[in-house]
Design a protein around this motif. Structure first.
Motif, PDB file in Angstrom:
ATOM      1  N   ARG A 163       0.807  -1.223   0.000  1.00 28.19           N
ATOM      2  CA  ARG A 163       0.000   0.000   0.000  1.00 28.19           C
ATOM      3  C   ARG A 163       0.839   1.272   0.000  1.00 28.19           C
ATOM      4  NH1 ARG A 163      -5.254  -0.678   1.389  1.00 28.19           N
ATOM      5  NH2 ARG A 163      -5.892  -2.781   0.858  1.00 28.19           N
ATOM      6  N   LEU A 164       2.145   1.150  -0.174  1.00 32.55           N
ATOM      7  CA  LEU A 164       3.008   2.333  -0.072  1.00 32.55           C
ATOM      8  C   LEU A 164       3.400   2.863  -1.451  1.00 32.55           C
ATOM      9  CD1 LEU A 164       5.392   1.359   2.857  1.00 32.55           C
ATOM     10  CD2 LEU A 164       3.127   2.406   2.923  1.00 32.55           C
ATOM     11  N   LEU A 165       3.411   4.185  -1.566  1.00 32.66           N
ATOM     12  CA  LEU A 165       3.885   4.863  -2.769  1.00 32.66           C
ATOM     13  C   LEU A 165       4.930   5.893  -2.365  1.00 32.66           C
ATOM     14  CD1 LEU A 165       0.553   5.703  -4.681  1.00 32.66           C
ATOM     15  CD2 LEU A 165       1.930   3.630  -4.838  1.00 32.66           C
ATOM     16  N   LEU A 166       5.734   6.311  -3.354  1.00 30.85           N
ATOM     17  CA  LEU A 166       6.730   7.359  -3.149  1.00 30.85           C
ATOM     18  C   LEU A 166       6.400   8.541  -4.045  1.00 30.85           C
ATOM     19  CD1 LEU A 166      10.026   5.272  -3.325  1.00 30.85           C
ATOM     20  CD2 LEU A 166       8.650   5.815  -1.310  1.00 30.85           C
ATOM     21  N   GLU A 167       6.741   9.727  -3.576  1.00 32.20           N
ATOM     22  CA  GLU A 167       6.537  10.939  -4.375  1.00 32.20           C
ATOM     23  C   GLU A 167       7.563  11.977  -3.930  1.00 32.20           C
ATOM     24  OE1 GLU A 167       3.322  13.662  -3.022  1.00 32.20           O
ATOM     25  OE2 GLU A 167       2.889  12.064  -1.587  1.00 32.20           O
ATOM     26  N   THR A 168       7.663  13.045  -4.729  1.00 36.33           N
ATOM     27  CA  THR A 168       8.456  14.177  -4.253  1.00 36.33           C
ATOM     28  C   THR A 168       7.568  15.328  -3.789  1.00 36.33           C
ATOM     29  OG1 THR A 168       8.648  14.973  -6.513  1.00 36.33           O
ATOM     30  CG2 THR A 168      10.504  13.705  -5.615  1.00 36.33           C
ATOM     31  N   ASP A 169       6.346  15.459  -4.352  1.00 36.97           N
ATOM     32  CA  ASP A 169       5.519  16.640  -4.100  1.00 36.97           C
ATOM     33  C   ASP A 169       6.255  17.902  -4.536  1.00 36.97           C
ATOM     34  OD1 ASP A 169       3.060  17.733  -3.358  1.00 36.97           O
ATOM     35  OD2 ASP A 169       3.790  18.325  -1.389  1.00 36.97           O
ATOM     36  N   CYS A 170       7.168  17.762  -5.512  1.00 32.50           N
ATOM     37  CA  CYS A 170       7.929  18.926  -5.929  1.00 32.50           C
ATOM     38  C   CYS A 170       6.974  19.958  -6.553  1.00 32.50           C
ATOM     39  CB  CYS A 170       9.037  18.546  -6.907  1.00 32.50           C
ATOM     40  SG  CYS A 170       8.498  18.272  -8.585  1.00 32.50           S
ATOM     41  N   ARG A 197      15.803   1.957   4.441  1.00 35.08           N
ATOM     42  CA  ARG A 197      16.500   1.944   5.734  1.00 35.08           C
ATOM     43  C   ARG A 197      15.506   1.629   6.855  1.00 35.08           C
ATOM     44  NH1 ARG A 197      17.645   4.868  10.169  1.00 35.08           N
ATOM     45  NH2 ARG A 197      16.113   6.481   9.661  1.00 35.08           N
ATOM     46  N   LEU A 198      14.342   2.305   6.822  1.00 34.82           N
ATOM     47  CA  LEU A 198      13.350   2.128   7.887  1.00 34.82           C
ATOM     48  C   LEU A 198      12.815   0.701   7.926  1.00 34.82           C
ATOM     49  CD1 LEU A 198      11.347   5.442   7.418  1.00 34.82           C
ATOM     50  CD2 LEU A 198      12.795   4.838   9.364  1.00 34.82           C
ATOM     51  N   ARG A 199      12.647   0.097   6.740  1.00 33.78           N
ATOM     52  CA  ARG A 199      12.032  -1.233   6.678  1.00 33.78           C
ATOM     53  C   ARG A 199      13.083  -2.336   6.609  1.00 33.78           C
ATOM     54  NH1 ARG A 199       6.266  -0.747   5.466  1.00 33.78           N
ATOM     55  NH2 ARG A 199       6.307  -2.958   4.960  1.00 33.78           N
ATOM     56  N   GLU A 200      14.341  -1.937   6.747  1.00 35.39           N
ATOM     57  CA  GLU A 200      15.460  -2.890   6.773  1.00 35.39           C
ATOM     58  C   GLU A 200      15.418  -3.811   5.561  1.00 35.39           C
ATOM     59  OE1 GLU A 200      15.462  -4.717  10.631  1.00 35.39           O
ATOM     60  OE2 GLU A 200      15.726  -2.803  11.656  1.00 35.39           O
ATOM     61  N   THR A 201      15.289  -3.155   4.388  1.00 31.47           N
ATOM     62  CA  THR A 201      15.313  -3.922   3.147  1.00 31.47           C
ATOM     63  C   THR A 201      16.146  -3.149   2.126  1.00 31.47           C
ATOM     64  OG1 THR A 201      13.942  -5.002   1.482  1.00 31.47           O
ATOM     65  CG2 THR A 201      13.117  -2.925   2.338  1.00 31.47           C
ATOM     66  N   THR A 202      16.118  -3.613   0.868  1.00 29.41           N
ATOM     67  CA  THR A 202      16.969  -2.976  -0.131  1.00 29.41           C
ATOM     68  C   THR A 202      16.212  -1.891  -0.881  1.00 29.41           C
ATOM     69  OG1 THR A 202      16.305  -4.522  -1.853  1.00 29.41           O
ATOM     70  CG2 THR A 202      18.220  -5.142  -0.495  1.00 29.41           C
ATOM     71  N   VAL A 203      16.967  -0.924  -1.390  1.00 26.43           N
ATOM     72  CA  VAL A 203      16.373   0.141  -2.194  1.00 26.43           C
ATOM     73  C   VAL A 203      15.732  -0.466  -3.450  1.00 26.43           C
ATOM     74  CG1 VAL A 203      16.856   2.262  -3.479  1.00 26.43           C
ATOM     75  CG2 VAL A 203      18.012   1.825  -1.305  1.00 26.43           C
ATOM     76  N   ALA A 204      16.366  -1.499  -4.011  1.00 25.70           N
ATOM     77  CA  ALA A 204      15.823  -2.129  -5.227  1.00 25.70           C
ATOM     78  C   ALA A 204      14.434  -2.709  -4.962  1.00 25.70           C
ATOM     79  CB  ALA A 204      16.775  -3.226  -5.711  1.00 25.70           C
ATOM     80  N   LEU A 205      14.266  -3.322  -3.785  1.00 27.52           N
ATOM     81  CA  LEU A 205      12.958  -3.909  -3.474  1.00 27.52           C
ATOM     82  C   LEU A 205      11.920  -2.810  -3.269  1.00 27.52           C
ATOM     83  CD1 LEU A 205      12.016  -6.962  -1.535  1.00 27.52           C
ATOM     84  CD2 LEU A 205      10.988  -4.834  -0.759  1.00 27.52           C
ATOM     85  N   ILE A 206      12.300  -1.744  -2.561  1.00 27.58           N
ATOM     86  CA  ILE A 206      11.367  -0.628  -2.346  1.00 27.58           C
ATOM     87  C   ILE A 206      11.000  -0.004  -3.692  1.00 27.58           C
ATOM     88  CG2 ILE A 206      11.211   1.734  -1.417  1.00 27.58           C
ATOM     89  CD1 ILE A 206      10.857  -0.404   0.733  1.00 27.58           C
TER      90      ILE A 206
END
Ligand SMILES: [Zn+2]
Length: 226
Positions: A163-170, A197-206
């Motif tokens: 259910r998580l998304l990423l954005e900049t809101d630039c 970092r927070l979820r203790e996983t890799t950037v590739a997976l996120i």
């Protein structure tokens, strides 16, 4: 990548940009700050824009009780109109919520079948869990990297990854170390690094999970390997 209108003029501009660039999509809406200036004709024009194939969402819309740059009733009326539009055209909503948790959730519950994302999330776990239970997604922006955003980081650790998304809101909310500068879409990777970092996983997976989630929610063509 999705570019998001905040009034009729920027919604039209977002569609024009999305026409120009193949991988860019547009959301059309009237931000709560602009709600006081919205006319019924503007909503008619947004409805027309929603028929465009590059328009994949309705927003920004929502409620901002923190700054209240539009009177509360104007914000409530505009948000209700956007919810009705999203239900009518069957597009996901991009929702702005500042210190309006109870009212936003009540209005989502009052419009069954709508879906979307609470963007640049800044509320607590209880509201996030309620939104997720209603089928909504939660999106994080630059504040995830801010020193004082411990509540936001707790939410980012706790929620289901799907259910998580990423954005900049630039151009707003630049992540560390760009605070005080104009934000840019290119900085979205820094939000991914912090979430990993927070979820203790890799950037590739996120990156692959949030890309998949965004494509799924907004009906975008699935991207290749990230
Ligand atoms: Zn917003």
């Amino acid at each position: 990548m999705i570019t998001v209108g905040v009034n009729l003029a920027t919604s039209q501009a977002a569609v024009a940009l999305a026409v120009k660039y193949g991988d860019l999509y547009a959301a059309v809406g009237i931000h709560p700050h602009e709600a006081v200036n919205a006319s019924p004709q503007d909503m008619d024009e947004l409805r027309r824009l929603c028929l465009h194939p590059k328009v994949i969402g309705v927003g920004e819309t929502g409620l901002d009780w923190r700054r209240c740059l539009s009177p509360r009733q104007a914000q409530l009326d505009a948000f209700a109109a956007h919810l009705a539009l999203a239900a009518e055209v069957d597009l996901p909503l991009i929702i702005h919520n500042r210190e309006a948790d109870a009212d936003v959730l009540a209005m989502l519950r009052a419009t069954p079948g709508v879906r979307g994302v609470l963007h640049a999330y800044s509320s607590d776990e209880t509201t996030a869990e309620a939104a997720v239970a209603l089928g909504f997604h939660i999106s994080f922006a630059g504040p995830l990297t801010y020193k004082n955003a411990e509540t936001t980081r707790r939410v980012a650790r706790a929620l289901p990854l799907e259910r998580l998304l990423l954005e900049t809101d630039c151009p707003s909310l630049p992540p560390v170390p760009y605070r005080g500068q104009r934000n840019e879409p290119a900085h979205v990777g820094l939000i991914a690094v912090e979430l990993a970092r927070l979820r203790e996983t890799t950037v590739a997976l996120i990156a692959s999970a949030t890309t998949h989630n965004a494509c799924d929610l907004f009906g975008l063509p699935t991207a290749g390997a990230v």
